[in-house]
Scaffold this motif. Structure first.
Motif, mmCIF file in Angstrom:
data_model
loop_
_atom_site.group_PDB
_atom_site.id
_atom_site.type_symbol
_atom_site.label_atom_id
_atom_site.label_comp_id
_atom_site.label_asym_id
_atom_site.label_seq_id
_atom_site.Cartn_x
_atom_site.Cartn_y
_atom_site.Cartn_z
ATOM 1 N N PRO A 99 -9.830 0.322 -0.677
ATOM 2 C CA PRO A 99 -8.398 0.599 -0.864
ATOM 3 C C PRO A 99 -8.204 1.909 -1.620
ATOM 4 O O PRO A 99 -8.924 2.204 -2.576
ATOM 5 N N LEU A 100 -7.227 2.686 -1.208
ATOM 6 C CA LEU A 100 -7.002 3.994 -1.829
ATOM 7 C C LEU A 100 -5.980 3.882 -2.957
ATOM 8 O O LEU A 100 -6.236 4.243 -4.085
ATOM 9 N N LEU A 108 0.068 -9.550 5.176
ATOM 10 C CA LEU A 108 -0.624 -10.418 4.229
ATOM 11 C C LEU A 108 -2.136 -10.342 4.440
ATOM 12 O O LEU A 108 -2.910 -10.249 3.478
ATOM 13 N N ALA A 109 -2.547 -10.364 5.717
ATOM 14 C CA ALA A 109 -3.976 -10.263 6.029
ATOM 15 C C ALA A 109 -4.542 -8.910 5.625
ATOM 16 O O ALA A 109 -5.746 -8.788 5.389
ATOM 17 N N PHE A 110 -3.693 -7.891 5.559
ATOM 18 C CA PHE A 110 -4.135 -6.561 5.134
ATOM 19 C C PHE A 110 -4.328 -6.498 3.619
ATOM 20 O O PHE A 110 -5.323 -5.968 3.130
ATOM 21 N N ARG A 111 -3.395 -7.041 2.874
ATOM 22 C CA ARG A 111 -3.459 -6.843 1.431
ATOM 23 C C ARG A 111 -4.423 -7.802 0.731
ATOM 24 O O ARG A 111 -4.917 -7.494 -0.360
ATOM 25 N N ALA A 113 -0.842 -3.234 -10.532
ATOM 26 C CA ALA A 113 0.440 -2.696 -10.077
ATOM 27 C C ALA A 113 0.972 -3.394 -8.836
ATOM 28 O O ALA A 113 2.119 -3.169 -8.444
ATOM 29 N N CYS A 114 0.163 -4.235 -8.188
ATOM 30 C CA CYS A 114 0.604 -4.910 -6.959
ATOM 31 C C CYS A 114 1.726 -5.896 -7.273
ATOM 32 O O CYS A 114 1.778 -6.501 -8.346
ATOM 33 N N ALA A 115 2.602 -6.087 -6.303
ATOM 34 C CA ALA A 115 3.785 -6.918 -6.520
ATOM 35 C C ALA A 115 3.447 -8.400 -6.621
ATOM 36 O O ALA A 115 4.195 -9.165 -7.241
ATOM 37 N N THR A 116 2.368 -8.825 -5.997
ATOM 38 C CA THR A 116 1.957 -10.226 -6.049
ATOM 39 C C THR A 116 0.477 -10.297 -6.405
ATOM 40 O O THR A 116 -0.263 -9.330 -6.234
ATOM 41 N N ASP A 125 0.865 -1.179 0.000
ATOM 42 C CA ASP A 125 0.000 0.000 0.000
ATOM 43 C C ASP A 125 0.900 1.227 0.000
ATOM 44 O O ASP A 125 1.484 1.575 1.036
ATOM 45 N N PRO A 126 1.053 1.913 -1.132
ATOM 46 C CA PRO A 126 1.994 3.033 -1.203
ATOM 47 C C PRO A 126 1.710 4.129 -0.182
ATOM 48 O O PRO A 126 2.647 4.703 0.392
#
Length: 476
Positions: free
Chosen positions: A370-371, A459-462, A434-437, A233-234
């Motif tokens: 998500p922003l 991990l639980a956040f994303r 754009a997410c890494a995974t 999350d940038p």
């Protein structure tokens, strides 16, 4: 008290604020109102205290005493009256509140209850215990009606605030230097009390979280940059990085030279300072108003009150405020049965704010969308639209303001995007790409387990964030 980490709500069985403070306000209502102190700030819900003066009823004898009614709100329902706690001490001045103290539980929590009671506070009818899943919180040991006081803590006697720090010997640390931020000053007061005045403050100090409590996973101020980056999350990465940089600068520029100049011995280590800061920012009460700035109470470490777990405003059953009689009060906002957990609200905060400051998160909903780069796109459109005084520009400005304050902004962002002619679904799709995974890879990793607590929390956040993006976004 056994400060077992609290995984879902907050790590230490305790709350509170800092970045989560959004300026709760106090309102006075009535013909003649007291000038009230600040309400608790854990989040965006207003706390309402009113004190209308009621004269004698018709026919009553002249000169009869007036009554005073105080109201408080949890920010969801209508204001409700609370029953003021009127401290009474024994004649000796040393054995006051003997009955309340005798009823207090054993252990560190019991000692804290008795200590607060001797100072004029109230805490009977509660205990600290398991509230499910191995989590700890404040549990009612008797029924509470709406308005009943759960905790009443005298600010002058028991609360650590930047005002107390400024008036204590530890203020010598920044006497000839620019005063650091309020949370830094309260953290330095905590370190000073631990080193110099521990005996007097032991009941409060003994229930504070240990470094181990704060590391599983704990506030993100204590995470390594690589661990924070695992949230993908940038905005969260940027926010936490700025907080850590500011704390490091305060340590280098104020703590080390100031502590040495004040002749308090060797300065606290950087790790000890960071633990103190995390303790304060994850538990403190306060608000961001001009009055709080004048009274230096924007950060307050309130014993007992800071042990209550968080719920969203609609799910809480207690409200908090700084009452006119000088006590920080937690009062039941709904009927509470014996055995039920006492839950307060830190405000309608998004998970990125809860995770960053307290180290826990709640189930994601559409209000907590998500922003990612959505807010940046709106900000760019906002600049042009506001210059043209367009209505849609004002919508984007309000949405961006919510983002900056870390408030829930999902529907507002979508509405602002629609008003500006931005393809919101396409933005969400690009954010997911754009997410890494991938979402599938994250779900497989979560099912396999084995991560340390911080990586597991990231991990639980994303995962729910990506699930939201996948459900609402259009693939690029």
């Amino acid at each position: 008290m056994d400060a077992t980490p609290n995984r879902k709500r907050h790590r230490m069985t305790a709350p509170c604020t800092n970045g989560a403070q959004t300026g709760a306000r106090v309102h006075c209502i009535g013909q003649r109102c007291l000038l009230l102190a600040a309400a608790c700030v854990i989040g965006g819900a207003d706390a309402l205290l009113t004190s209308p003066r009621r004269g004698p009823r018709r026919g009553a004898a002249l000169g009869a005493k007036t009554t005073q009614t105080i109201y408080i709100t949890d920010g969801v329902g209508d204001p409700f009256p609370i029953k003021p706690h009127k401290p009474r001490r024994a004649a000796s001045g040393k054995k006051g509140f003997a009955a309340a103290a005798a009823a207090a539980p054993d252990g560190a929590f019991g000692k804290l209850c008795r200590w607060v009671a001797k100072k004029g506070g109230k805490s009977d009818g509660v205990a600290v215990g398991d509230v499910g899943g191995g989590l700890r919180g404040v549990v009612a040991t008797r029924d509470f009606a709406v308005g009943d006081t759960v905790f009443s803590v005298p600010k002058a006697e028991c609360v650590l605030s930047e005002g107390r720090a400024d008036a204590s010997p530890v203020a010598e640390v920044w006497r000839v230097l620019p005063a650091p931020a309020p949370h830094v000053r309260v953290a330095l007061l905590l370190l000073y009390l631990e080193r110099v005045e521990r005996k007097a403050w032991a009941p409060l100090l003994d229930v504070l979280p240990s470094p181990a409590d704060l590391s599983a996973p704990g506030p993100m101020r204590l995470w390594a940059p690589a661990e924070v980056a695992e949230t993908q999350d940038p905005q969260l990465v940027e926010r936490v990085g700025a907080q850590v940089a500011a704390d490091d600068a305060a340590y280098d520029d104020v703590v080390v030279p100031g502590w040495t100049a004040a002749d308090f011995g060797d300065p606290p280590t950087r790790d000890a300072f960071k633990i103190a800061v995390a303790t304060i920012t994850s538990r403190a009460k306060g608000e961001r108003t001009a009055k709080a700035q004048r009274e230096r109470s924007s950060y307050m470490l309130v014993p007992l009150a800071d042990l209550c777990n968080h719920r969203d405003p609609a799910g809480s059953n207690a409200a908090e405020a700084l009452a006119p009689w000088g006590h920080f009060v937690v009062a039941a906002s709904r009927r509470v049965r014996a055995g039920e957990e006492i839950r307060v609200s830190y405000g309608a905060l998004p998970n990125r704010a809860l995770l960053a400051q307290f180290g826990f998160q709640l189930p994601l909903d559409d209000d907590d969308a998500p922003l990612l780069d959505v807010a940046d796109a709106l900000a760019a459109a906002d600049a042009a639209a506001v210059d043209a005084c367009a209505v849609e520009g004002l919508l984007a400005r309000d949405a961006r303001r919510a983002v900056d304050r870390w408030q829930r902004a999902g529907p507002n962002l979508e509405a602002a995007a629609a008003a500006l002619g931005i393809d919101y679904a396409a933005l969400l799709g690009r954010a997911l790409a754009a997410c890494a995974t991938t979402l599938e890879a994250d779900e497989a990793a979560a099912a396999a387990g084995g991560q340390d607590p911080r990586l597991a929390e990231a991990l639980a956040f994303r995962i729910p964030n990506k699930a939201y993006l996948a459900a609402h976004g259009t693939p690029p």
